[in-house]
Design an enzyme around this catalytic site. Structure first.
Site, PDB file in Angstrom:
ATOM      1  N   SER A 146       9.437  -9.789  51.271  1.00 27.71           N
ATOM      2  CA  SER A 146       8.910  -8.835  50.300  1.00 27.71           C
ATOM      3  C   SER A 146      10.086  -8.098  49.673  1.00 27.71           C
ATOM      4  O   SER A 146      11.133  -7.941  50.317  1.00 27.71           O
ATOM      5  CB  SER A 146       8.010  -7.811  50.998  1.00 27.71           C
ATOM      6  OG  SER A 146       7.689  -6.740  50.125  1.00 27.71           O
ATOM      7  N   TYR A 160       6.503  -1.799  57.718  1.00 26.44           N
ATOM      8  CA  TYR A 160       6.292  -3.068  57.005  1.00 26.44           C
ATOM      9  C   TYR A 160       7.610  -3.557  56.397  1.00 26.44           C
ATOM     10  O   TYR A 160       7.963  -4.740  56.513  1.00 26.44           O
ATOM     11  CB  TYR A 160       5.229  -2.849  55.922  1.00 26.44           C
ATOM     12  CG  TYR A 160       5.042  -3.992  54.958  1.00 26.44           C
ATOM     13  CD1 TYR A 160       4.228  -5.070  55.276  1.00 26.44           C
ATOM     14  CD2 TYR A 160       5.666  -3.973  53.705  1.00 26.44           C
ATOM     15  CE1 TYR A 160       4.042  -6.117  54.370  1.00 26.44           C
ATOM     16  CE2 TYR A 160       5.490  -5.011  52.799  1.00 26.44           C
ATOM     17  CZ  TYR A 160       4.674  -6.077  53.133  1.00 26.44           C
ATOM     18  OH  TYR A 160       4.495  -7.107  52.239  1.00 26.44           O
TER      19      TYR A 160
HETATM   20  P1  NAP Z   1      -3.787 -10.283  51.515  1.00 25.31           P
HETATM   21  O1  NAP Z   1      -4.399 -10.473  50.178  1.00 25.31           O
HETATM   22  O2  NAP Z   1      -4.036  -9.023  52.280  1.00 25.31           O
HETATM   23  O3  NAP Z   1      -4.203 -11.539  52.423  1.00 25.31           O
HETATM   24  C1  NAP Z   1      -3.724 -11.590  53.729  1.00 25.31           C
HETATM   25  C2  NAP Z   1      -4.019 -12.945  54.309  1.00 25.31           C
HETATM   26  O4  NAP Z   1      -3.417 -13.023  55.616  1.00 25.31           O
HETATM   27  C3  NAP Z   1      -5.493 -13.200  54.513  1.00 25.31           C
HETATM   28  O5  NAP Z   1      -5.726 -14.568  54.315  1.00 25.31           O
HETATM   29  C4  NAP Z   1      -5.720 -12.816  55.979  1.00 25.31           C
HETATM   30  O6  NAP Z   1      -6.815 -13.517  56.582  1.00 25.31           O
HETATM   31  C5  NAP Z   1      -4.416 -13.302  56.584  1.00 25.31           C
HETATM   32  N1  NAP Z   1      -4.020 -12.636  57.819  1.00 25.31           N
HETATM   33  C6  NAP Z   1      -3.779 -11.314  58.047  1.00 25.31           C
HETATM   34  N2  NAP Z   1      -3.400 -11.114  59.317  1.00 25.31           N
HETATM   35  C7  NAP Z   1      -3.411 -12.334  59.914  1.00 25.31           C
HETATM   36  C8  NAP Z   1      -3.149 -12.781  61.232  1.00 25.31           C
HETATM   37  N3  NAP Z   1      -2.775 -11.926  62.184  1.00 25.31           N
HETATM   38  N4  NAP Z   1      -3.262 -14.100  61.499  1.00 25.31           N
HETATM   39  C9  NAP Z   1      -3.641 -14.981  60.534  1.00 25.31           C
HETATM   40  N5  NAP Z   1      -3.901 -14.613  59.271  1.00 25.31           N
HETATM   41  C10 NAP Z   1      -3.791 -13.308  58.978  1.00 25.31           C
HETATM   42  O7  NAP Z   1      -2.184 -10.436  51.449  1.00 25.31           O
HETATM   43  P2  NAP Z   1      -1.226 -10.935  50.263  1.00 25.31           P
HETATM   44  O8  NAP Z   1      -0.954  -9.796  49.376  1.00 25.31           O
HETATM   45  O9  NAP Z   1      -1.695 -12.222  49.716  1.00 25.31           O
HETATM   46  O10 NAP Z   1       0.130 -11.149  51.085  1.00 25.31           O
HETATM   47  C11 NAP Z   1       0.534 -12.404  51.574  1.00 25.31           C
HETATM   48  C12 NAP Z   1       1.976 -12.267  52.050  1.00 25.31           C
HETATM   49  O11 NAP Z   1       2.793 -11.845  50.962  1.00 25.31           O
HETATM   50  C13 NAP Z   1       2.150 -11.231  53.154  1.00 25.31           C
HETATM   51  O12 NAP Z   1       3.117 -11.693  54.079  1.00 25.31           O
HETATM   52  C14 NAP Z   1       2.668 -10.010  52.407  1.00 25.31           C
HETATM   53  O13 NAP Z   1       3.433  -9.173  53.228  1.00 25.31           O
HETATM   54  C15 NAP Z   1       3.504 -10.687  51.325  1.00 25.31           C
HETATM   55  N6  NAP Z   1       3.723  -9.830  50.156  1.00 25.31           N
HETATM   56  C16 NAP Z   1       2.680  -9.432  49.365  1.00 25.31           C
HETATM   57  C17 NAP Z   1       2.944  -8.606  48.250  1.00 25.31           C
HETATM   58  C18 NAP Z   1       1.865  -8.125  47.315  1.00 25.31           C
HETATM   59  O14 NAP Z   1       2.141  -7.282  46.452  1.00 25.31           O
HETATM   60  N7  NAP Z   1       0.637  -8.598  47.431  1.00 25.31           N
HETATM   61  C19 NAP Z   1       4.246  -8.196  48.004  1.00 25.31           C
HETATM   62  C20 NAP Z   1       5.265  -8.606  48.843  1.00 25.31           C
HETATM   63  C21 NAP Z   1       4.993  -9.430  49.913  1.00 25.31           C
HETATM   64  P3  NAP Z   1      -8.353 -13.000  56.463  1.00 25.31           P
HETATM   65  O15 NAP Z   1      -8.808 -13.400  55.079  1.00 25.31           O
HETATM   66  O16 NAP Z   1      -9.054 -13.734  57.559  1.00 25.31           O
HETATM   67  O17 NAP Z   1      -8.318 -11.511  56.656  1.00 25.31           O
END
Ligand code: NAP
Length: 251
Positions: A146, A160
């Site tokens: 991130s 985080y």
């Molecule tokens: P999100 O929309 O909150 O989705 C999270 C996903 O991870 C969901 O599919 C959830 O499953 C799954 N998950 C959460 N905890 C888990 C666990 N312990 N074991 C297995 N699966 C798990 O997140 P996102 O924004 O797409 O983020 C994805 C990645 O990108 C993360 O690593 C996040 O830190 C990184 N990221 C995101 C952003 C942003 O702005 N969105 C920015 C920087 C980095 P369920 O559907 O079953 O809950």
């Protein structure tokens, strides 16, 4: 390697960046394992979309923070799709925006274990299957870091941000450890991306509040992050390992 032999596991593939990555991987000819932790319906919907487009996909439950779940997850993929050739360590969590003084040890551990231990455990299982050292045929791993690893998440979630700093170090180290064994390890650092994760931090509208501070003056889409992930996994990135793509609109 024939595309039909390509098997990808996307942890947290049910929603957000993981779902976009799973869908794109399906379009690119991978057999796709869509992991989820609680939201089976969302994972099934991603699988159905991949199958409707003529691809091969399964939904596999499992909490990456639990070693027994990770072992079961990989065993299921082995049995149903074959050995993974690509892993996207995408599952990640954050908690409510808060200063460090107000964070409990339980919260800090929950974030670190899910984001760091979970990614390490999944990478461990992938290396056992991909490494030429273990009779594998090589492969590629992409970790979701991130921009918080660089910016630090002050006032919101330094726990985080620390977990993502650990992902950066682990990406560099593992890349060097397995470079001669046919495995490339890289990471993507998304910036402000429109997904549900901001609601779990207590501010669903966070991207819109902050987007004017982004040089491109907008938030990004999950699909834009998925494009970078799929490129790093592809043969086009065959000489890239231990490196990072910031997908952050210049932030
Ligand atoms: P999100 O929309 O909150 O989705 C999270 C996903 O991870 C969901 O599919 C959830 O499953 C799954 N998950 C959460 N905890 C888990 C666990 N312990 N074991 C297995 N699966 C798990 O997140 P996102 O924004 O797409 O983020 C994805 C990645 O990108 C993360 O690593 C996040 O830190 C990184 N990221 C995101 C952003 C942003 O702005 N969105 C920015 C920087 C980095 P369920 O559907 O079953 O809950």
């Amino acid at each position: 390697m024939n595309m039909a032999d390509k098997v990808i596991l996307v942890t947290g593939g049910s929603r957000g960046i993981g779902a976009a990555t799973a869908l794109l991987a399906g379009q690119r000819g991978y057999a796709v394992a869509v992991n989820y932790v609680t939201n089976r319906a969302a994972a099934d919907a991603v699988v159905a979309q991949i199958q409707a487009a003529g691809g091969r996909a399964i939904a596999v439950g499992g909490d990456v923070a639990r070693e027994e779940d990770v072992l079961q997850l990989f065993a299921t993929v082995d049995g149903e799709l074959g050995r993974v050739t690509a892993l996207v360590n995408n599952a990640g969590v954050l908690d409510h925006q808060s200063r460090l003084e107000d964070m409990s040890a339980e919260r800090i551990n929950r974030v670190l274990i899910a984001n760091v231990t979970g990614s390490l455990l999944c990478a461990r299982e992938a290396v056992k299957r991909m490494s030429t050292r273990h009779g594998g045929q090589g492969g590629a791993i992409v970790n979701l870091s991130s921009m918080a690893a660089k910016l630090g998440g002050p006032g919101e979630y330094v726990d985080y941000a620390a977990s993502k700093g650990a992902i950066d170090a682990f990406t560099i180290g593992l890349a060097k450890e397995v470079a001669a064994e046919g495995i490339r390890v890289n990471a993507v650092r998304p910036g402000l991306i429109y997904t549900d994760i901001h609601a779990s931090g207590g501010e669903a509208g966070r991207v819109d509040r902050l987007k004017d501070a982004v040089p491109m003056k907008r938030g990004g889409s999950a699909a834009e992050v998925a494009n970078a992930i799929l490129w790093l996994l592809s043969e086009e990135a065959s000489y890239a390992t231990g490196t990072f793509i910031d997908v952050s609109g210049g932030r």
